[in-house]
Design an enzyme around this catalytic site. Structure first.
Site, PDB file in Angstrom:
ATOM      1  N   HIS A 158       0.811  -1.220   0.000  1.00  0.00           N
ATOM      2  CA  HIS A 158       0.000   0.000   0.000  1.00  0.00           C
ATOM      3  C   HIS A 158       0.847   1.275   0.000  1.00  0.00           C
ATOM      4  CE1 HIS A 158      -3.999  -1.908   0.740  1.00  0.00           C
ATOM      5  NE2 HIS A 158      -3.200  -2.910   1.071  1.00  0.00           N
ATOM      6  N   ASP A 366       3.154   9.592  -0.764  1.00  0.00           N
ATOM      7  CA  ASP A 366       2.003   8.771  -0.378  1.00  0.00           C
ATOM      8  C   ASP A 366       1.828   7.669  -1.412  1.00  0.00           C
ATOM      9  OD1 ASP A 366      -0.244   8.091   1.129  1.00  0.00           O
ATOM     10  OD2 ASP A 366      -0.980  10.162   1.207  1.00  0.00           O
TER      11      ASP A 366
END
Ligand code: ADQ
Length: 473
Positions: A158, A366
């Site tokens: 992720h 991110d």
């Protein structure tokens, strides 16, 4: 149909939608996949025990079976607070200045991965697909292999994957990456992180990467590919139209009294660039005195990983900056930054997003960033807000119609806030329409189906001794 076994650090017990604090899109998506595949979700309970026993706490909720184990305090310290959150998380977010290397951490990480593997092993049947999640569990697949598991096993990361020049600062980096090559499928959020990974295996390990991106390793082919995660669009839009969302929207709009509002929603984490965001907003107020008093920033930031020192520091740092900027720009009836450290239900959040003229999503790094996608999904198409998005979020590769910014440049972000506030309705609509199409089409269901199809085995990716599965999806 093969069963699906999902392995992740934490397990989210399924709850009905609309329950305050009900789980996020990922948990919803995984729960529905587990339901379809009669699967099991395994991970840490979040609870501590004096001595690890491997006892499985099995529960069935909303048709999904969850199996959890408790961990010893030393496990939590070395595996979770240590190697996962003090070593890999900062390194994977390009923060080698915050990365701590400690042999006890890496030993604890290996130990807990092995404990998890021992605990879940009796649940795995020969035809099951095993889907492992995230940086906490990188060597998990290789441990299962050592224990004789021949099933198809996939990993989805992720977070970002760092450039090879940074990764080589990690002691035993090659051992870690070699262990990942025991998976059949390795999924990344974007082509950028995938490219860094492939660059590492070619340059540092001397392996061959085929045209289609598959890696040749010990006579096997490993599929490495980008699978950008999305939000549960249907569930989110349904929530955004609920009474709860409308009440939250109206309450917030009434409280800002006709002013313009920017919103930020992030876990309290140094990767999210909150300090830089506050400084940029402060710069906007200083550079546009005519606007001072007319624009508010609402920042919602629930604390996370509070046992790690760098997270305590960011919290203190943000409180100081908020005080400083509010002190300089507030008036008797007006405070420019509203800084809130608590969680809200997904429906309330949707109402808040819709109430905001600008979504300010400016992480320094991110993996994807789902808040950007939630902001887009929550807007009213007739009068949508503007998304300002960091070029360093994985989401920037899909959401190219957002106003993309360099979050390190306070000038650039400040000017972009001004541009967003002045953007004509026609341009807002045009941009929003394109953003919405991306968020809607590449949602979490699409993501999970793509990953499971790859895991299930595309032609050429199955070795002779592994079972073939040609009856799923
Ligand atoms: P996160 O770093 O947690 O996830 P993000 O993708 O933005 O980041 O997801 C955060 C989620 O938490 C969003 O769904 C958001 O709505 C929710 N949330 C945040 N603050 C909240 C609050 N106060 N109340 C309620 N909900 C709140 C990691 C990676 C990301 C990647 C995701 C999914 O770091 O890059 O996008 O996993 O893969």
């Amino acid at each position: 149909m093969s069963r699906l076994i999902v392995i992740s650090n934490r397990v989210s017990v399924p709850q009905a939608a609309g329950v305050p604090g009900a789980q996020g899109g990922l948990a919803v998506a995984l729960s529905s996949a587990l339901r379809e595949h009669r699967g099991i979700w395994f991970g840490w309970s979040g609870q501590e025990t004096e001595e690890f026993t491997g006892h499985l706490n099995m529960q069935r909720n909303e048709d999904v079976t969850t199996a959890t184990v408790d961990l010893e305090p030393q496990d939590i310290e070395e595996y979770y607070n240590g190697y996962a959150n003090r070593t890999l998380w900062p390194l994977f977010h390009y923060r080698i200045d915050l990365t701590e290397y400690d042999r006890n951490f890496s030993e604890g990480y290996e130990r807990v991965n092995a404990r998890f593997a021992d605990s879940v092993l009796p649940l795995i049947e020969p035809d099951d697909l095993v889907w492992v999640h995230d940086y906490h569990l990188l060597p998990f697949g290789s441990i299962l292999r050592q224990k004789g598991v021949r099933n198809r096993i996939g990993l989805f990361l992720h977070t970002p994957w760092p450039p090879a020049r940074l990764l080589v600062s990690l002691p035993l980096h090659e051992q870690l990456v070699s262990s990942m090559l025991e998976y059949d499928v390795i999924g990344f959020q974007t082509d950028e992180w995938l490219g860094s990974f492939l660059h590492y295996v070619e340059r540092e390990m001397g392996l061959t990467v085929d045209e289609d991106g598959s890696i040749d390793y010990n006579g096997r082919k490993i599929i490495a590919r980008a699978f950008p995660i999305g939000i549960d669009y249907t569930e989110f839009v349904e929530g955004a139209n609920s009474d709860e969302a409308n009440v939250a929207h109206d309450r917030l709009r009434a409280s800002i009294r006709g002013r313009k509002m920017l919103i930020g929603v992030d876990r309290l984490d140094y990767s999210k660039g909150l300090g830089e965001r506050f400084e940029s907003f402060g710069r906007f107020l200083s550079d546009n005195p005519d606007q001072a008093g007319n624009v508010v920033l609402l920042q919602i930031a629930p604390p996370s990983r509070e046992d790690v020192a760098s997270y305590q520091q960011i919290r203190e740092d943000l409180e100081r900056r908020t005080g400083h900027i509010n002190g300089a720009h507030a008036d008797v009836g007006f405070v420019p930054i509203r800084y809130v450290n608590r969680g809200y239900s997904r429906r309330e959040l949707a109402g808040f997003y819709r109430a905001a003229d600008i979504g300010l999503v400016t992480p320094l790094r991110d993996g994807m960033n789902l808040v950007a996608k939630e902001y887009v999904a929550a807007q009213s198409p007739e009068n949508p807000g503007v998304l300002i998005l960091s070029q360093f979020a994985g989401a920037a590769l899909q959401l190219t119609d957002a106003l993309l910014v360099n979050p390190h440049s306070v000038e650039h972000v400040s000017e972009t806030i001004k541009r967003a506030l002045e953007m004509p309705l026609a341009e807002r609509r045009q941009r929003h329409e394109k953003l919405l199409a991306s968020v809607q089409n590449e949602d979490v269901v699409h993501w999970r189906e793509q990953f499971i199809a790859a895991l299930f085995g595309e032609a050429g990716s199955l070795t002779a001794e592994r079972p073939t599965h040609d009856h799923l999806v």
